[in-house]
Write a protein that holds these residues in place. Structure first.
Motif, mmCIF file in Angstrom:
data_model
loop_
_atom_site.group_PDB
_atom_site.id
_atom_site.type_symbol
_atom_site.label_atom_id
_atom_site.label_comp_id
_atom_site.label_asym_id
_atom_site.label_seq_id
_atom_site.Cartn_x
_atom_site.Cartn_y
_atom_site.Cartn_z
ATOM 1 N N UNK A 100 2.918 5.648 7.198
ATOM 2 C CA UNK A 100 3.938 5.088 6.317
ATOM 3 C C UNK A 100 5.062 4.483 7.151
ATOM 4 N N UNK A 101 6.127 4.077 6.490
ATOM 5 C CA UNK A 101 7.269 3.524 7.219
ATOM 6 C C UNK A 101 8.020 4.595 7.994
ATOM 7 N N UNK A 102 7.821 5.865 7.645
ATOM 8 C CA UNK A 102 8.607 6.942 8.249
ATOM 9 C C UNK A 102 7.794 7.940 9.046
ATOM 10 N N UNK A 103 6.491 8.037 8.825
ATOM 11 C CA UNK A 103 5.717 9.100 9.457
ATOM 12 C C UNK A 103 4.234 8.762 9.451
ATOM 13 N N UNK A 104 3.476 9.552 10.205
ATOM 14 C CA UNK A 104 2.020 9.550 10.097
ATOM 15 C C UNK A 104 1.580 10.923 9.617
ATOM 16 N N UNK A 105 0.758 10.945 8.583
ATOM 17 C CA UNK A 105 0.155 12.185 8.111
ATOM 18 C C UNK A 105 -1.356 12.057 8.253
ATOM 19 N N UNK B 152 -2.023 17.260 9.783
ATOM 20 C CA UNK B 152 -1.039 17.070 10.840
ATOM 21 C C UNK B 152 0.018 16.083 10.413
ATOM 22 N N UNK B 153 1.146 16.125 11.110
ATOM 23 C CA UNK B 153 2.290 15.279 10.750
ATOM 24 C C UNK B 153 3.067 14.930 12.007
ATOM 25 N N UNK B 154 3.578 13.705 12.045
ATOM 26 C CA UNK B 154 4.493 13.301 13.113
ATOM 27 C C UNK B 154 5.395 12.201 12.581
ATOM 28 N N UNK B 155 6.691 12.271 12.867
ATOM 29 C CA UNK B 155 7.604 11.225 12.386
ATOM 30 C C UNK B 155 7.493 9.960 13.216
ATOM 31 N N UNK B 156 7.930 8.856 12.634
ATOM 32 C CA UNK B 156 8.113 7.627 13.378
ATOM 33 C C UNK B 156 9.562 7.546 13.824
ATOM 34 N N UNK B 157 9.828 6.915 14.938
ATOM 35 C CA UNK B 157 11.231 6.789 15.364
ATOM 36 C C UNK B 157 12.029 5.955 14.370
ATOM 37 N N UNK C 148 -4.814 4.507 5.842
ATOM 38 C CA UNK C 148 -3.853 3.969 4.876
ATOM 39 C C UNK C 148 -2.579 3.648 5.642
ATOM 40 N N UNK C 149 -1.891 2.588 5.255
ATOM 41 C CA UNK C 149 -0.671 2.237 5.980
ATOM 42 C C UNK C 149 0.318 1.541 5.063
ATOM 43 N N UNK C 150 1.553 1.509 5.543
ATOM 44 C CA UNK C 150 2.636 0.890 4.803
ATOM 45 C C UNK C 150 2.305 -0.556 4.468
ATOM 46 N N UNK C 151 2.750 -0.953 3.290
ATOM 47 C CA UNK C 151 2.634 -2.347 2.877
ATOM 48 C C UNK C 151 3.974 -3.042 3.172
ATOM 49 N N UNK C 152 4.098 -4.282 2.763
ATOM 50 C CA UNK C 152 5.334 -5.045 3.016
ATOM 51 C C UNK C 152 5.675 -5.081 4.504
ATOM 52 N N UNK C 153 4.662 -5.306 5.329
ATOM 53 C CA UNK C 153 4.876 -5.421 6.774
ATOM 54 C C UNK C 153 3.858 -6.405 7.327
ATOM 55 N N UNK D 46 0.613 18.423 -8.261
ATOM 56 C CA UNK D 46 1.215 19.201 -7.187
ATOM 57 C C UNK D 46 1.456 18.295 -5.981
ATOM 58 N N UNK D 47 2.566 18.492 -5.260
ATOM 59 C CA UNK D 47 2.829 17.655 -4.084
ATOM 60 C C UNK D 47 1.693 17.743 -3.065
ATOM 61 N N UNK D 48 1.263 16.607 -2.567
ATOM 62 C CA UNK D 48 0.207 16.542 -1.561
ATOM 63 C C UNK D 48 0.260 15.166 -0.907
ATOM 64 N N UNK D 49 -0.456 15.016 0.183
ATOM 65 C CA UNK D 49 -0.495 13.736 0.896
ATOM 66 C C UNK D 49 -1.578 12.851 0.283
ATOM 67 N N UNK D 50 -1.298 12.303 -0.917
ATOM 68 C CA UNK D 50 -2.348 11.627 -1.669
ATOM 69 C C UNK D 50 -2.821 10.341 -1.005
ATOM 70 N N UNK D 51 -1.951 9.641 -0.297
ATOM 71 C CA UNK D 51 -2.410 8.437 0.400
ATOM 72 C C UNK D 51 -3.387 8.808 1.514
ATOM 73 N N UNK D 52 -3.075 9.860 2.269
ATOM 74 C CA UNK D 52 -3.989 10.305 3.319
ATOM 75 C C UNK D 52 -5.280 10.840 2.716
ATOM 76 N N UNK D 53 -5.188 11.554 1.594
ATOM 77 C CA UNK D 53 -6.385 12.062 0.927
ATOM 78 C C UNK D 53 -7.245 10.902 0.429
ATOM 79 N N UNK D 54 -6.589 9.865 -0.119
ATOM 80 C CA UNK D 54 -7.340 8.688 -0.552
ATOM 81 C C UNK D 54 -8.046 8.006 0.602
#
Length: 480
Positions: free
Chosen positions: A10-15, A30-35, A68-73, A406-414
């Protein structure tokens, strides 16, 4: 049993999620933020974030990966495949004038809607290319190829092969690919940049993009919106409302919708269907503003709202705090109507804030309904969907069953589900038109029930004030 992974950049992190191919069960994540960055980003940071998120042997035993990745880029490359400049990301306000310029260059909003199912806006690749041509002409002249983040990440994972690919979901957000025709309009990319460019091949939903040098299958990938819809398991009759600071409403539909007003953006999904989308500029920012006025937080605002009654004792809040996109009121401000001495209480203002936000989103939903999109149930996404007032008020105002997952990483699951699909097709256990039947997301379901008539009365009250203050808000009157 097989094992697949989905990664969402995403624009803020990778899951990253690792899933069982048969059941969809999440086996690891797993999770890691983007700078923190601005409108220009070095995409190498996405790869570093991916490596960090997948650290510790998370991908051991994985047979296929979906991206999956951020759009508008957009990323622009020279003839040798080297980045010309940093990636341009987000709803880049620098490109607002360029978007308007492109609208005029093709002959207006209806011409764009007919051509590609959307009207240029600052976030789209086509607008960013026009901005680049005007603001950085030397860089623009070097551009030979244009990719989106998901395209670029897939290409990197595959070892930078000669062929570049994308999917129909991501392509439909560029402004130069039509979900209706299934083809590029390369002339529109040329119109924006000033010269022809290479665009990635659009591959089918279950078609693999290729294999890594180590033999790992990489599926087609897609944009975040499409991946989240696939991860949720939505289908015909389902709509999704995303409650962020702004809002978006999309639904699964069997065909692309060309909207001459530009209110509907005609996306493709990750399965072969379509995702018409309507955006609003005001959603949770309305609640936060009201909470600040009343000296509380969102949870406190929710508690106050439930002390009031439907209709907020006559108070109506038109939630157009930042102008509005649906309806098209770019210069509007919010309006609080119906003030009387007996209505001037915190609980009534709190209720009016929730009702105003939800009525605004219901107007957006009715834009889709007005074009024949079936809506039997509505999925609510975002932390605000957990608020008791949202859950109590939304079903009657939206006129449908409401599902809060329930909250989940639905984009990563997709993305993982897409990887399982491509893997199944390769192994002969799945058909190219039949994705894996993973269980639906865990959720709470709320019915409009006996409150439906009351909710429709609230919408009539809202609509009367909206049409009085902004009589030209809609070119047609959405159902109240």
């Amino acid at each position: 049993m097989g094992i697949v992974a989905g990664l969402d950049s995403s624009s803020e992190y990778t899951r990253v999620v690792v899933c069982d191919t048969d059941t969809g069960a999440v086996l690891g994540q797993g999770y890691a933020p983007h700078p923190a960055t601005g409108a220009d980003v070095d995409p190498q940071a996405w790869l570093l974030s991916l490596g960090e998120a997948a650290d510790g042997g998370l991908l051991e035993g994985v047979q296929a990966i979906g991206v999956s990745a951020q759009q508008n880029a957009v990323l622009v490359l020279d003839a040798g495949g080297v980045l010309v400049r940093p990636a341009m990301v987000g709803n880049d306000k620098r490109a607002q004038a360029s978007a308007a310029d492109l609208v005029d260059a093709l002959g207006g909003r209806p011409a764009w809607a007919e051509a590609v199912g959307s009207v240029p806006h600052a976030g789209q690749a086509v607008a960013k290319l026009r901005w680049l041509a005007r603001a950085e002409p030397d860089a623009a002249r070097r551009v030979a190829e244009v990719l989106q983040p998901h395209d670029w990440l897939v290409w990197q994972l595959l070892g930078r092969p000669g062929r570049r690919t994308t999917d129909r979901g991501a392509a439909s957000g560029t402004g130069y690919w039509s979900a209706a025709s299934g083809h590029y309009r390369p002339d529109l990319a040329e119109l924006a940049l000033g010269h022809p460019v290479r665009l990635p091949d659009v591959i089918a939903p279950a078609e693999p993009a290729g294999h890594t040098p180590e033999g790992l299958l990489i599926s087609a990938g897609t944009g975040e919106t499409m991946a989240a819809a696939f991860g949720l398991g939505v289908s015909l009759g389902d709509a999704v409302i995303s409650l962020g600071a702004s809002g978006s409403v999309f639904a699964v539909h069997h065909e692309a919708l060309a909207d001459p007003t530009g209110t509907i953006t005609s996306y493709a999904d990750a399965t072969g269907m379509h995702l018409p989308v309507v955006h609003t500029l005001n959603a949770v920012r309305v609640l936060r503003g009201a909470a600040e006025m009343l000296g509380t937080e969102l949870e406190g605002l929710s508690e106050l709202a439930l002390k009031s009654t439907p209709g907020a004792h006559g108070l109506v809040l038109l939630p157009y705090l930042e102008g509005e996109r649906t309806p098209h009121l770019p210069h509007a401000a919010g309006t609080l109507s119906g003030l009387r001495r007996e209505s001037m209480k915190p609980e009534h203002l709190a209720r009016a804030a929730f009702e105003g936000m939800l009525c605004g989103l219901a107007d957006a939903l009715d834009v889709l309904r007005g074009r024949g999109v079936s809506v039997r149930r509505v999925f609510l996404l975002g932390p605000a969907a957990e608020l008791a007032a949202v859950q109590a008020i939304a079903p009657a105002l939206l006129g449908a069953q409401v599902v809060v997952v329930e909250p989940a990483d639905y984009a990563a699951i997709g993305a993982a589900r897409q990887a399982a699909w491509a893997l199944g097709v390769r192994e002969g256990t799945l058909a190219p038109h039949t994705p894996p039947a993973w269980p639906a997301a865990a959720s709470q379901v709320f019915e409009p029930g006996e409150e439906l008539a009351v909710g429709q009365s609230v919408r009539q009250q809202f609509g009367a004030v909206r049409d009085q203050i902004h009589p030209e808000a809609f070119g047609w009157n959405p159902p109240a």
